[in-house]
Design an enzyme around this catalytic site. Structure first.
Site, mmCIF file in Angstrom:
data_model
loop_
_atom_site.group_PDB
_atom_site.id
_atom_site.type_symbol
_atom_site.label_atom_id
_atom_site.label_comp_id
_atom_site.label_asym_id
_atom_site.label_seq_id
_atom_site.Cartn_x
_atom_site.Cartn_y
_atom_site.Cartn_z
ATOM 1 N N HIS A 1 0.742 -1.146 -0.095
ATOM 2 C CA HIS A 1 -0.107 0.037 0.173
ATOM 3 C C HIS A 1 0.936 1.284 -0.026
ATOM 4 O O HIS A 1 0.465 2.265 0.346
ATOM 5 C CB HIS A 1 -1.124 -0.042 1.257
ATOM 6 C CG HIS A 1 -2.006 -1.219 1.069
ATOM 7 N ND1 HIS A 1 -2.665 -1.474 2.135
ATOM 8 C CD2 HIS A 1 -2.386 -2.023 -0.097
ATOM 9 C CE1 HIS A 1 -3.665 -2.511 1.863
ATOM 10 N NE2 HIS A 1 -3.537 -2.657 0.503
ATOM 11 N N CYS B 1 3.433 20.064 -7.236
ATOM 12 C CA CYS B 1 4.443 19.217 -8.249
ATOM 13 C C CYS B 1 5.530 20.223 -8.911
ATOM 14 O O CYS B 1 4.987 21.019 -9.628
ATOM 15 C CB CYS B 1 3.538 18.440 -9.351
ATOM 16 S SG CYS B 1 4.760 17.641 -10.243
HETATM 17 C C1 BJW Z 1 -2.952 -6.263 16.908
HETATM 18 C C2 BJW Z 1 -2.574 -5.361 17.655
HETATM 19 C C3 BJW Z 1 -1.242 -5.753 18.306
HETATM 20 C C4 BJW Z 1 -4.319 -4.444 17.284
HETATM 21 N N1 BJW Z 1 -0.734 -6.937 17.673
HETATM 22 N N2 BJW Z 1 -2.294 -7.349 16.360
HETATM 23 C C5 BJW Z 1 -12.986 -7.530 -3.017
HETATM 24 C C6 BJW Z 1 -14.173 -7.659 -2.211
HETATM 25 C C7 BJW Z 1 -14.767 -6.445 -1.421
HETATM 26 C C8 BJW Z 1 -14.231 -5.134 -1.781
HETATM 27 C C9 BJW Z 1 -12.890 -5.127 -2.775
HETATM 28 C C10 BJW Z 1 -12.499 -6.222 -3.257
HETATM 29 N N3 BJW Z 1 -11.323 -5.761 -3.906
HETATM 30 C C11 BJW Z 1 -11.124 -4.635 -4.066
HETATM 31 C C12 BJW Z 1 -12.387 -4.079 -3.137
HETATM 32 C C13 BJW Z 1 -12.297 -2.731 -2.798
HETATM 33 C C14 BJW Z 1 -11.351 -2.171 -1.718
HETATM 34 C C15 BJW Z 1 -11.628 -3.004 -0.581
HETATM 35 O O1 BJW Z 1 -10.865 -3.960 -0.182
HETATM 36 N N4 BJW Z 1 -12.387 -2.496 0.310
HETATM 37 C C16 BJW Z 1 -12.900 -3.316 1.566
HETATM 38 C C17 BJW Z 1 -12.806 -2.353 2.736
HETATM 39 C C18 BJW Z 1 -14.322 -3.919 1.242
HETATM 40 N N5 BJW Z 1 -9.927 -2.380 -2.232
HETATM 41 C C19 BJW Z 1 -9.548 -1.429 -3.021
HETATM 42 O O2 BJW Z 1 -9.952 -0.519 -3.350
HETATM 43 C C20 BJW Z 1 -7.890 -1.565 -3.455
HETATM 44 N N6 BJW Z 1 -7.581 -1.390 -4.870
HETATM 45 C C21 BJW Z 1 -8.356 -2.170 -5.810
HETATM 46 O O3 BJW Z 1 -8.764 -3.215 -5.356
HETATM 47 O O4 BJW Z 1 -7.917 -1.726 -6.987
HETATM 48 C C22 BJW Z 1 -8.821 -2.547 -7.811
HETATM 49 C C23 BJW Z 1 -9.924 -1.752 -8.199
HETATM 50 C C24 BJW Z 1 -9.705 -0.611 -8.942
HETATM 51 C C25 BJW Z 1 -10.625 0.427 -9.427
HETATM 52 C C26 BJW Z 1 -12.049 0.095 -8.930
HETATM 53 C C27 BJW Z 1 -12.185 -0.926 -8.192
HETATM 54 C C28 BJW Z 1 -11.244 -1.841 -8.027
HETATM 55 C C29 BJW Z 1 -6.849 -0.948 -2.646
HETATM 56 C C30 BJW Z 1 -7.048 -1.008 -1.183
HETATM 57 C C31 BJW Z 1 -5.979 0.118 -0.656
HETATM 58 C C32 BJW Z 1 -6.070 0.399 0.741
HETATM 59 N N7 BJW Z 1 -5.381 1.336 1.380
HETATM 60 C C33 BJW Z 1 -5.242 1.413 2.727
HETATM 61 C C34 BJW Z 1 -4.864 2.963 3.086
HETATM 62 C C35 BJW Z 1 -3.578 3.244 3.051
HETATM 63 C C36 BJW Z 1 -3.210 4.734 3.083
HETATM 64 C C37 BJW Z 1 -3.545 5.146 4.879
HETATM 65 O O5 BJW Z 1 -3.000 4.376 5.606
HETATM 66 O O6 BJW Z 1 -4.225 6.079 4.817
HETATM 67 O O7 BJW Z 1 -4.390 0.691 3.530
HETATM 68 S S1 BJW Z 1 -6.811 1.109 3.692
HETATM 69 C C38 BJW Z 1 -6.157 0.525 5.126
HETATM 70 O O8 BJW Z 1 -6.658 -0.798 5.463
HETATM 71 C C39 BJW Z 1 -4.814 0.437 4.791
HETATM 72 C C40 BJW Z 1 -4.253 -0.501 5.642
HETATM 73 O O9 BJW Z 1 -3.100 -1.114 4.811
HETATM 74 C C41 BJW Z 1 -5.429 -1.811 4.978
HETATM 75 C C42 BJW Z 1 -5.400 -3.000 5.954
HETATM 76 O O10 BJW Z 1 -5.650 -2.877 7.206
HETATM 77 P P1 BJW Z 1 -5.033 -3.480 8.451
HETATM 78 O O11 BJW Z 1 -3.748 -3.152 8.435
HETATM 79 O O12 BJW Z 1 -5.694 -4.731 8.423
HETATM 80 O O13 BJW Z 1 -5.551 -2.343 9.585
HETATM 81 P P2 BJW Z 1 -6.910 -2.753 10.588
HETATM 82 O O14 BJW Z 1 -6.878 -1.407 11.504
HETATM 83 O O15 BJW Z 1 -7.945 -3.033 9.736
HETATM 84 O O16 BJW Z 1 -6.583 -3.842 11.668
HETATM 85 C C43 BJW Z 1 -5.735 -3.765 12.633
HETATM 86 C C44 BJW Z 1 -5.783 -5.350 13.274
HETATM 87 O O17 BJW Z 1 -4.631 -5.301 14.120
HETATM 88 C C45 BJW Z 1 -6.872 -5.885 13.706
HETATM 89 O O18 BJW Z 1 -7.347 -7.250 13.635
HETATM 90 C C46 BJW Z 1 -6.597 -5.667 15.316
HETATM 91 O O19 BJW Z 1 -7.221 -6.890 16.058
HETATM 92 C C47 BJW Z 1 -5.020 -6.091 15.037
HETATM 93 N N8 BJW Z 1 -4.277 -5.565 16.351
HETATM 94 N N9 BJW Z 1 -3.576 -4.400 17.880
HETATM 95 C C48 BJW Z 1 -1.207 -7.657 16.889
HETATM 96 N N10 BJW Z 1 -0.884 -5.212 19.630
HETATM 97 ZN ZN ZN Z 2 3.024 16.743 -11.911
#
Ligand code: BJW
Ligand code: ZN
Length: 250
Positions: A123, A157
């Site tokens: 990401h 930019c």
């Molecule tokens: C602990 C702890 C401790 C706490 N020890 N553990 C298929 C199905 C449904 C939807 C989609 C699909 N395919 C695509 C989609 C759409 C979308 C998506 O997935 N949406 C879902 C939410 C439903 N995906 C996208 O849009 C992706 N792109 C894409 O598919 O492109 C193709 C396309 C193009 C054009 C149109 C359509 C499709 C891109 C996804 C980009 C994600 N970006 C982010 C933001 C980054 C920038 C920022 O930070 O601001 O990335 S979103 C956010 O979530 C971030 C993270 O990397 C990502 C994952 O989150 P993560 O790391 O799991 O964190 P949390 O907070 O969710 O969980 C924390 C965990 O830690 C919990 O489980 C806690 O229990 C645990 N925890 N303390 C260990 N001490």
């Molecule tokens: Zn530019």
């Protein structure tokens, strides 16, 4: 022996025996470095926003300075944070036998700062910026230009004047294709995948454990909460990453 000790003993043996290991991480691995997880990242001033609404190109285009400030605050917190015992335990796996690929959804750069060498950042990275209209990273365009010293929110930019944006992957955007295909390859080839600190809600990243499972890898989850990957996993270790990983990987 308790069930947990038996799980740890078996997992340690799997780590020892693995030839290719993938550690797939999310925001939970950095929680104990003081960085809020993505789904907790809105505290204080930001508490009334939804992160899934802010982390989009549409939000940035609608209010670039507001979204820039959200990222600037998070960037400052990340720059001040240190890798924790979980990042260090993962980095220390290198040199112990298996080839280790760290596939991370995190944008904080803490795995590399802890010393991991093969880190696939699915990401992007919040410490970099790029042109909103596709010119690329400003340091490639104009090496003398220091966007960090520019008070504008966001700075323009240096090639086209469009706003600079964080070099992260927003919802609706493609993951960097070369990085994602390397991650898929690592998932297909590994014997063991450790899935640490991710809610596994965001695709396509969240599909990697299933890919590994279908290709025959063993899967272990480390997380204090339930996740959708638990159902695929051979072992689920409930607990925080900075407690469980040093115990598992010592
Ligand atoms: C602990 C702890 C401790 C706490 N020890 N553990 C298929 C199905 C449904 C939807 C989609 C699909 N395919 C695509 C989609 C759409 C979308 C998506 O997935 N949406 C879902 C939410 C439903 N995906 C996208 O849009 C992706 N792109 C894409 O598919 O492109 C193709 C396309 C193009 C054009 C149109 C359509 C499709 C891109 C996804 C980009 C994600 N970006 C982010 C933001 C980054 C920038 C920022 O930070 O601001 O990335 S979103 C956010 O979530 C971030 C993270 O990397 C990502 C994952 O989150 P993560 O790391 O799991 O964190 P949390 O907070 O969710 O969980 C924390 C965990 O830690 C919990 O489980 C806690 O229990 C645990 N925890 N303390 C260990 N001490
Ligand atoms: Zn530019």
């Amino acid at each position: 022996m308790s069930d947990r000790d038996a799980d740890l003993t078996q997992l340690r043996a799997w780590v020892q025996a693995a030839r290719r290991l993938v550690v797939f991480t999310g925001a939970g691995v950095s929680a104990e470095s003081g960085i809020p997880t993505f789904r907790d990242a809105l505290t204080g001033l930001w508490a009334r926003f939804d992160p899934e609404q802010l982390a989009t190109e549409a939000a940035f285009r609608a209010d670039p300075s507001m979204v820039w400030r959200w990222y600037a605050e998070r960037r400052a917190a990340i720059a001040a944070a240190q890798p924790n015992a979980a990042h260090r335990a993962i980095a220390a796996l290198e040199g112990r036998g298996p080839r280790v690929s760290v596939v991370t959804q995190n944008i904080d750069g803490l795995h590399a700062r802890a010393g991991s060498h093969e880190v696939l950042e699915l990401h992007g990275n919040i410490l970099r910026v790029k042109c909103l209209e596709g010119c690329g990273n400003p340091e490639r365009i104009e090496p003398a230009f220091d966007w960090r010293a520019d008070p504008r929110e966001p700075p323009p930019c240096p090639r086209c004047g469009a706003p600079l944006r964080p070099d992260v992957v927003w919802f609706g955007e493609l993951l960097p294709p070369d990085v994602f295909s390397r991650a898929e390859r690592a998932a297909l080839r590994c014997d063991l995948m450790l899935v640490v600190g991710t809610s596994a809600l965001v695709h396509p990243a969240a599909g990697l454990p299933l890919l590994a499972r279908q290709a025959g890898a063993r899967i272990a989850v480390v997380n204090p909460q339930d996740t959708p990957i638990d159902a695929l996993a051979d072992h689920v270790l409930r607990g925080s990453a900075a407690t469980v990983l040093p115990e598992l990987l010592r």
